[in-house]
Design a protein around this motif. Structure first.
Motif, PDB file in Angstrom:
ATOM      1  N   ILE A  67       0.844  -1.200   0.000  1.00  0.00           N
ATOM      2  CA  ILE A  67       0.000   0.000   0.000  1.00  0.00           C
ATOM      3  C   ILE A  67       0.877   1.247   0.000  1.00  0.00           C
ATOM      4  O   ILE A  67       0.672   2.171  -0.797  1.00  0.00           O
ATOM      5  CB  ILE A  67      -0.969   0.007   1.203  1.00  0.00           C
ATOM      6  N   GLU A  68       1.877   1.276   0.872  1.00  0.00           N
ATOM      7  CA  GLU A  68       2.748   2.456   0.940  1.00  0.00           C
ATOM      8  C   GLU A  68       3.589   2.599  -0.325  1.00  0.00           C
ATOM      9  O   GLU A  68       3.710   3.697  -0.875  1.00  0.00           O
ATOM     10  CB  GLU A  68       3.646   2.399   2.174  1.00  0.00           C
ATOM     11  N   GLU A  69       4.169   1.489  -0.813  1.00  0.00           N
ATOM     12  CA  GLU A  69       5.008   1.556  -2.013  1.00  0.00           C
ATOM     13  C   GLU A  69       4.233   2.066  -3.227  1.00  0.00           C
ATOM     14  O   GLU A  69       4.748   2.864  -4.003  1.00  0.00           O
ATOM     15  CB  GLU A  69       5.583   0.178  -2.351  1.00  0.00           C
ATOM     16  N   GLU A  70       3.013   1.589  -3.391  1.00  0.00           N
ATOM     17  CA  GLU A  70       2.253   1.924  -4.591  1.00  0.00           C
ATOM     18  C   GLU A  70       1.491   3.239  -4.490  1.00  0.00           C
ATOM     19  O   GLU A  70       1.250   3.879  -5.512  1.00  0.00           O
ATOM     20  CB  GLU A  70       1.272   0.792  -4.931  1.00  0.00           C
ATOM     21  N   THR A  71       1.092   3.641  -3.264  1.00  0.00           N
ATOM     22  CA  THR A  71       0.176   4.778  -3.144  1.00  0.00           C
ATOM     23  C   THR A  71       0.618   5.886  -2.203  1.00  0.00           C
ATOM     24  O   THR A  71      -0.024   6.938  -2.173  1.00  0.00           O
ATOM     25  CB  THR A  71      -1.210   4.301  -2.656  1.00  0.00           C
ATOM     26  N   GLY A  72       1.645   5.653  -1.382  1.00  0.00           N
ATOM     27  CA  GLY A  72       2.044   6.646  -0.395  1.00  0.00           C
ATOM     28  C   GLY A  72       1.165   6.678   0.845  1.00  0.00           C
ATOM     29  O   GLY A  72       1.390   7.472   1.756  1.00  0.00           O
ATOM     30  N   VAL A  73       0.147   5.813   0.904  1.00  0.00           N
ATOM     31  CA  VAL A  73      -0.775   5.773   2.041  1.00  0.00           C
ATOM     32  C   VAL A  73      -0.234   4.814   3.099  1.00  0.00           C
ATOM     33  O   VAL A  73       0.232   3.718   2.776  1.00  0.00           O
ATOM     34  CB  VAL A  73      -2.187   5.324   1.583  1.00  0.00           C
ATOM     35  N   HIS A  74      -0.279   5.226   4.354  1.00  0.00           N
ATOM     36  CA  HIS A  74       0.072   4.358   5.483  1.00  0.00           C
ATOM     37  C   HIS A  74      -1.213   3.697   5.953  1.00  0.00           C
ATOM     38  O   HIS A  74      -2.248   4.367   6.107  1.00  0.00           O
ATOM     39  CB  HIS A  74       0.693   5.160   6.628  1.00  0.00           C
ATOM     40  N   ALA A  75      -1.172   2.391   6.186  1.00  0.00           N
ATOM     41  CA  ALA A  75      -2.391   1.669   6.540  1.00  0.00           C
ATOM     42  C   ALA A  75      -2.102   0.579   7.558  1.00  0.00           C
ATOM     43  O   ALA A  75      -0.948   0.188   7.757  1.00  0.00           O
ATOM     44  CB  ALA A  75      -3.013   1.058   5.286  1.00  0.00           C
ATOM     45  N   VAL A  76      -3.168   0.120   8.183  1.00  0.00           N
ATOM     46  CA  VAL A  76      -3.103  -1.036   9.074  1.00  0.00           C
ATOM     47  C   VAL A  76      -4.103  -2.067   8.565  1.00  0.00           C
ATOM     48  O   VAL A  76      -5.121  -1.718   7.960  1.00  0.00           O
ATOM     49  CB  VAL A  76      -3.415  -0.673  10.542  1.00  0.00           C
ATOM     50  N   VAL A  77      -3.795  -3.327   8.803  1.00  0.00           N
ATOM     51  CA  VAL A  77      -4.682  -4.414   8.407  1.00  0.00           C
ATOM     52  C   VAL A  77      -5.707  -4.625   9.514  1.00  0.00           C
ATOM     53  O   VAL A  77      -5.358  -4.703  10.687  1.00  0.00           O
ATOM     54  CB  VAL A  77      -3.881  -5.709   8.155  1.00  0.00           C
ATOM     55  N   GLU A  78      -6.971  -4.718   9.119  1.00  0.00           N
ATOM     56  CA  GLU A  78      -8.042  -4.955  10.085  1.00  0.00           C
ATOM     57  C   GLU A  78      -8.461  -6.418  10.165  1.00  0.00           C
ATOM     58  O   GLU A  78      -8.699  -6.935  11.248  1.00  0.00           O
ATOM     59  CB  GLU A  78      -9.258  -4.086   9.752  1.00  0.00           C
ATOM     60  N   ARG A  79      -8.581  -7.075   8.995  1.00  0.00           N
ATOM     61  CA  ARG A  79      -8.981  -8.478   9.027  1.00  0.00           C
ATOM     62  C   ARG A  79      -8.796  -9.133   7.657  1.00  0.00           C
ATOM     63  O   ARG A  79      -8.690  -8.462   6.635  1.00  0.00           O
ATOM     64  CB  ARG A  79     -10.421  -8.643   9.481  1.00  0.00           C
ATOM     65  N   VAL A  80      -8.791 -10.459   7.679  1.00  0.00           N
ATOM     66  CA  VAL A  80      -8.754 -11.254   6.453  1.00  0.00           C
ATOM     67  C   VAL A  80     -10.172 -11.313   5.895  1.00  0.00           C
ATOM     68  O   VAL A  80     -11.131 -11.545   6.636  1.00  0.00           O
ATOM     69  CB  VAL A  80      -8.242 -12.686   6.732  1.00  0.00           C
ATOM     70  N   LEU A  81     -10.294 -11.106   4.583  1.00  0.00           N
ATOM     71  CA  LEU A  81     -11.595 -11.186   3.919  1.00  0.00           C
ATOM     72  C   LEU A  81     -11.789 -12.510   3.192  1.00  0.00           C
ATOM     73  O   LEU A  81     -12.861 -13.092   3.228  1.00  0.00           O
ATOM     74  CB  LEU A  81     -11.766 -10.042   2.925  1.00  0.00           C
ATOM     75  N   SER A  82     -10.764 -12.969   2.507  1.00  0.00           N
ATOM     76  CA  SER A  82     -10.861 -14.230   1.785  1.00  0.00           C
ATOM     77  C   SER A  82      -9.470 -14.716   1.400  1.00  0.00           C
ATOM     78  O   SER A  82      -8.513 -13.950   1.395  1.00  0.00           O
ATOM     79  CB  SER A  82     -11.739 -14.097   0.536  1.00  0.00           C
ATOM     80  N   VAL A  83      -9.405 -15.992   1.090  1.00  0.00           N
ATOM     81  CA  VAL A  83      -8.184 -16.620   0.585  1.00  0.00           C
ATOM     82  C   VAL A  83      -8.617 -17.546  -0.543  1.00  0.00           C
ATOM     83  O   VAL A  83      -9.482 -18.393  -0.339  1.00  0.00           O
ATOM     84  CB  VAL A  83      -7.464 -17.441   1.685  1.00  0.00           C
ATOM     85  N   PHE A  84      -8.051 -17.348  -1.731  1.00  0.00           N
ATOM     86  CA  PHE A  84      -8.430 -18.212  -2.847  1.00  0.00           C
ATOM     87  C   PHE A  84      -7.371 -18.179  -3.932  1.00  0.00           C
ATOM     88  O   PHE A  84      -6.502 -17.316  -3.960  1.00  0.00           O
ATOM     89  CB  PHE A  84      -9.799 -17.829  -3.416  1.00  0.00           C
ATOM     90  N   THR A  85      -7.462 -19.154  -4.818  1.00  0.00           N
ATOM     91  CA  THR A  85      -6.536 -19.280  -5.934  1.00  0.00           C
ATOM     92  C   THR A  85      -7.198 -18.758  -7.203  1.00  0.00           C
ATOM     93  O   THR A  85      -8.323 -19.147  -7.530  1.00  0.00           O
ATOM     94  CB  THR A  85      -6.129 -20.749  -6.124  1.00  0.00           C
ATOM     95  N   ASN A  86      -6.500 -17.866  -7.901  1.00  0.00           N
ATOM     96  CA  ASN A  86      -6.976 -17.329  -9.179  1.00  0.00           C
ATOM     97  C   ASN A  86      -6.712 -18.315 -10.306  1.00  0.00           C
ATOM     98  O   ASN A  86      -5.909 -19.237 -10.166  1.00  0.00           O
ATOM     99  CB  ASN A  86      -6.220 -16.031  -9.507  1.00  0.00           C
TER     100      ASN A  86
END
Length: 169
Positions: A67-86
Protein backbone atom coordinates in the motif's frame (compact mmCIF):
# COMPACT_ATOMS: atom_id res chain seq x y z
CA UNK A 1 9.06 -2.32 -9.26
CA UNK A 2 6.66 -4.45 -11.31
CA UNK A 3 8.56 -7.76 -11.09
CA UNK A 4 10.44 -8.47 -7.85
CA UNK A 5 14.11 -9.41 -8.16
CA UNK A 6 13.54 -12.89 -6.67
CA UNK A 7 10.96 -13.63 -9.40
CA UNK A 8 13.42 -12.51 -12.09
CA UNK A 9 15.99 -14.91 -10.56
CA UNK A 10 13.49 -17.78 -10.66
CA UNK A 11 12.48 -16.92 -14.23
CA UNK A 12 16.14 -16.99 -15.30
CA UNK A 13 16.22 -20.67 -14.26
CA UNK A 14 12.62 -21.78 -14.83
CA UNK A 15 11.78 -19.89 -18.01
CA UNK A 16 8.05 -19.46 -18.56
CA UNK A 17 7.10 -22.40 -16.29
CA UNK A 18 3.87 -21.81 -14.36
CA UNK A 19 4.78 -20.24 -11.00
CA UNK A 20 2.40 -20.50 -8.05
CA UNK A 21 2.81 -17.25 -6.11
CA UNK A 22 1.37 -15.92 -2.84
CA UNK A 23 -0.12 -12.46 -3.15
CA UNK A 24 -2.11 -9.92 -1.16
CA UNK A 25 -5.04 -7.81 -2.32
CA UNK A 26 -6.17 -4.94 -0.13
CA UNK A 27 -9.52 -3.21 0.25
CA UNK A 28 -8.33 0.03 1.87
CA UNK A 29 -10.83 2.45 3.40
CA UNK A 30 -10.25 5.98 4.66
CA UNK A 31 -12.10 7.66 7.54
CA UNK A 32 -14.79 8.85 5.08
CA UNK A 33 -15.55 5.31 3.89
CA UNK A 34 -13.92 5.78 0.50
CA UNK A 35 -11.95 2.95 -1.10
CA UNK A 36 -8.42 3.31 -2.50
CA UNK A 37 -7.86 2.22 -6.11
CA UNK A 38 -5.02 2.47 -8.56
CA UNK A 39 -5.10 2.72 -12.34
CA UNK A 40 -2.68 -0.07 -13.22
CA UNK A 41 0.13 0.70 -15.65
CA UNK A 42 0.16 -2.89 -16.97
CA UNK A 43 -3.54 -3.19 -17.82
CA UNK A 44 -4.81 0.40 -17.89
CA UNK A 45 -7.66 -0.66 -15.57
CA UNK A 46 -8.72 0.48 -12.10
CA UNK A 47 -8.00 -2.12 -9.42
CA UNK A 48 -7.56 -2.76 -5.73
CA UNK A 49 -4.01 -2.40 -4.46
CA UNK A 50 -2.15 -5.71 -4.64
CA UNK A 51 1.27 -7.32 -4.71
CA UNK A 52 3.41 -10.42 -4.33
CA UNK A 53 4.82 -11.44 -0.95
CA UNK A 54 8.59 -11.36 -0.62
CA UNK A 55 10.21 -14.60 0.60
CA UNK A 56 9.63 -14.97 4.35
CA UNK A 57 7.22 -12.02 4.50
CA UNK A 58 3.91 -12.27 6.36
CA UNK A 59 0.75 -11.30 4.41
CA UNK A 60 -0.09 -8.37 6.72
CA UNK A 61 3.46 -7.01 6.41
CA UNK A 62 3.30 -7.33 2.62
CA UNK A 63 -0.07 -5.54 2.57
CA UNK A 64 1.21 -2.54 4.54
CA UNK A 65 4.39 -2.41 2.42
CA UNK A 66 2.56 -2.66 -0.92
CA UNK A 67 0.00 0.00 0.00
CA UNK A 68 2.75 2.46 0.94
CA UNK A 69 5.01 1.56 -2.01
CA UNK A 70 2.25 1.92 -4.59
CA UNK A 71 0.18 4.78 -3.14
CA UNK A 72 2.04 6.65 -0.40
CA UNK A 73 -0.78 5.77 2.04
CA UNK A 74 0.07 4.36 5.48
CA UNK A 75 -2.39 1.67 6.54
CA UNK A 76 -3.10 -1.04 9.07
CA UNK A 77 -4.68 -4.41 8.41
CA UNK A 78 -8.04 -4.95 10.09
CA UNK A 79 -8.98 -8.48 9.03
CA UNK A 80 -8.75 -11.25 6.45
CA UNK A 81 -11.59 -11.19 3.92
CA UNK A 82 -10.86 -14.23 1.78
CA UNK A 83 -8.18 -16.62 0.59
CA UNK A 84 -8.43 -18.21 -2.85
CA UNK A 85 -6.54 -19.28 -5.93
CA UNK A 86 -6.98 -17.33 -9.18
CA UNK A 87 -7.04 -18.82 -12.64
CA UNK A 88 -3.57 -18.99 -14.27
CA UNK A 89 -2.48 -15.93 -16.27
CA UNK A 90 -0.14 -15.67 -19.25
CA UNK A 91 1.79 -12.42 -19.62
CA UNK A 92 2.73 -10.80 -22.93
CA UNK A 93 6.27 -12.22 -22.66
CA UNK A 94 4.91 -15.79 -22.26
CA UNK A 95 5.54 -16.06 -18.50
CA UNK A 96 2.81 -17.97 -16.69
CA UNK A 97 1.69 -17.46 -13.09
CA UNK A 98 -1.11 -18.45 -10.77
CA UNK A 99 -1.74 -16.41 -7.62
CA UNK A 100 -3.01 -17.45 -4.22
CA UNK A 101 -4.68 -14.23 -3.05
CA UNK A 102 -5.00 -13.31 0.61
CA UNK A 103 -7.57 -10.50 0.54
CA UNK A 104 -7.40 -8.07 3.47
CA UNK A 105 -9.53 -5.22 4.73
CA UNK A 106 -7.28 -2.29 5.66
CA UNK A 107 -7.70 1.18 7.13
CA UNK A 108 -5.66 4.22 6.13
CA UNK A 109 -3.89 5.91 9.06
CA UNK A 110 -1.74 8.49 7.28
CA UNK A 111 0.09 9.54 4.16
CA UNK A 112 -1.44 11.01 1.03
CA UNK A 113 -2.80 9.03 -1.92
CA UNK A 114 -0.55 9.54 -4.94
CA UNK A 115 1.24 7.61 -7.66
CA UNK A 116 4.27 6.40 -5.74
CA UNK A 117 5.90 3.91 -8.15
CA UNK A 118 5.85 2.77 -11.77
CA UNK A 119 3.00 0.28 -11.27
CA UNK A 120 0.26 2.93 -11.28
CA UNK A 121 -0.85 5.63 -13.70
CA UNK A 122 -3.22 7.16 -11.14
CA UNK A 123 -4.19 6.60 -7.48
CA UNK A 124 -7.42 7.91 -5.97
CA UNK A 125 -9.98 7.53 -3.21
CA UNK A 126 -13.48 6.72 -4.48
CA UNK A 127 -16.82 6.98 -2.74
CA UNK A 128 -18.63 3.65 -2.94
CA UNK A 129 -21.35 5.15 -5.13
CA UNK A 130 -18.79 6.68 -7.52
CA UNK A 131 -16.51 3.72 -8.29
CA UNK A 132 -14.93 3.66 -11.75
CA UNK A 133 -15.35 0.54 -13.90
CA UNK A 134 -13.83 -2.39 -11.96
CA UNK A 135 -14.07 -6.13 -12.44
CA UNK A 136 -16.50 -8.42 -10.63
CA UNK A 137 -13.79 -9.82 -8.33
CA UNK A 138 -12.84 -6.34 -7.10
CA UNK A 139 -16.49 -5.40 -6.65
CA UNK A 140 -17.15 -8.63 -4.72
CA UNK A 141 -14.14 -8.03 -2.49
CA UNK A 142 -15.35 -4.52 -1.67
CA UNK A 143 -18.82 -5.88 -0.87
CA UNK A 144 -17.26 -8.52 1.37
CA UNK A 145 -15.22 -5.85 3.18
CA UNK A 146 -18.43 -3.96 3.96
CA UNK A 147 -20.15 -6.94 5.59
CA UNK A 148 -20.57 -6.96 9.35
CA UNK A 149 -20.63 -10.76 9.39
CA UNK A 150 -17.02 -11.97 9.50
CA UNK A 151 -17.91 -15.23 7.72
CA UNK A 152 -15.71 -15.16 4.64
CA UNK A 153 -15.55 -18.68 3.30
CA UNK A 154 -18.20 -20.81 1.67
CA UNK A 155 -17.12 -24.25 0.42
CA UNK A 156 -17.92 -24.80 -3.23
CA UNK A 157 -20.92 -27.08 -3.74
CA UNK A 158 -20.24 -27.40 -7.46
CA UNK A 159 -17.08 -26.75 -9.45
CA UNK A 160 -16.49 -23.01 -9.64
CA UNK A 161 -19.36 -22.14 -7.28
CA UNK A 162 -17.19 -20.06 -4.96
CA UNK A 163 -15.09 -18.39 -7.67
CA UNK A 164 -14.09 -14.83 -6.95
CA UNK A 165 -13.11 -15.42 -3.34
CA UNK A 166 -16.38 -14.41 -1.73
CA UNK A 167 -19.34 -16.48 -0.60
CA UNK A 168 -21.94 -17.66 -3.04
CA UNK A 169 -25.41 -16.26 -2.20
Amino acid sequence: MATPEFIRDIRAKAGDTLLFLPAVVMVVFDDRGRVLLNLRADSGKWALISGILDPGEQPAEAAVREIEEETGVHAVVERVLSVFTNEPVVYDNGDRAQYLDVVLRCRAVGGEARVNDDESLDVRWFALDELPPIGPNARGRIELALREDPTWFAPAQTPGAARGGYPVP
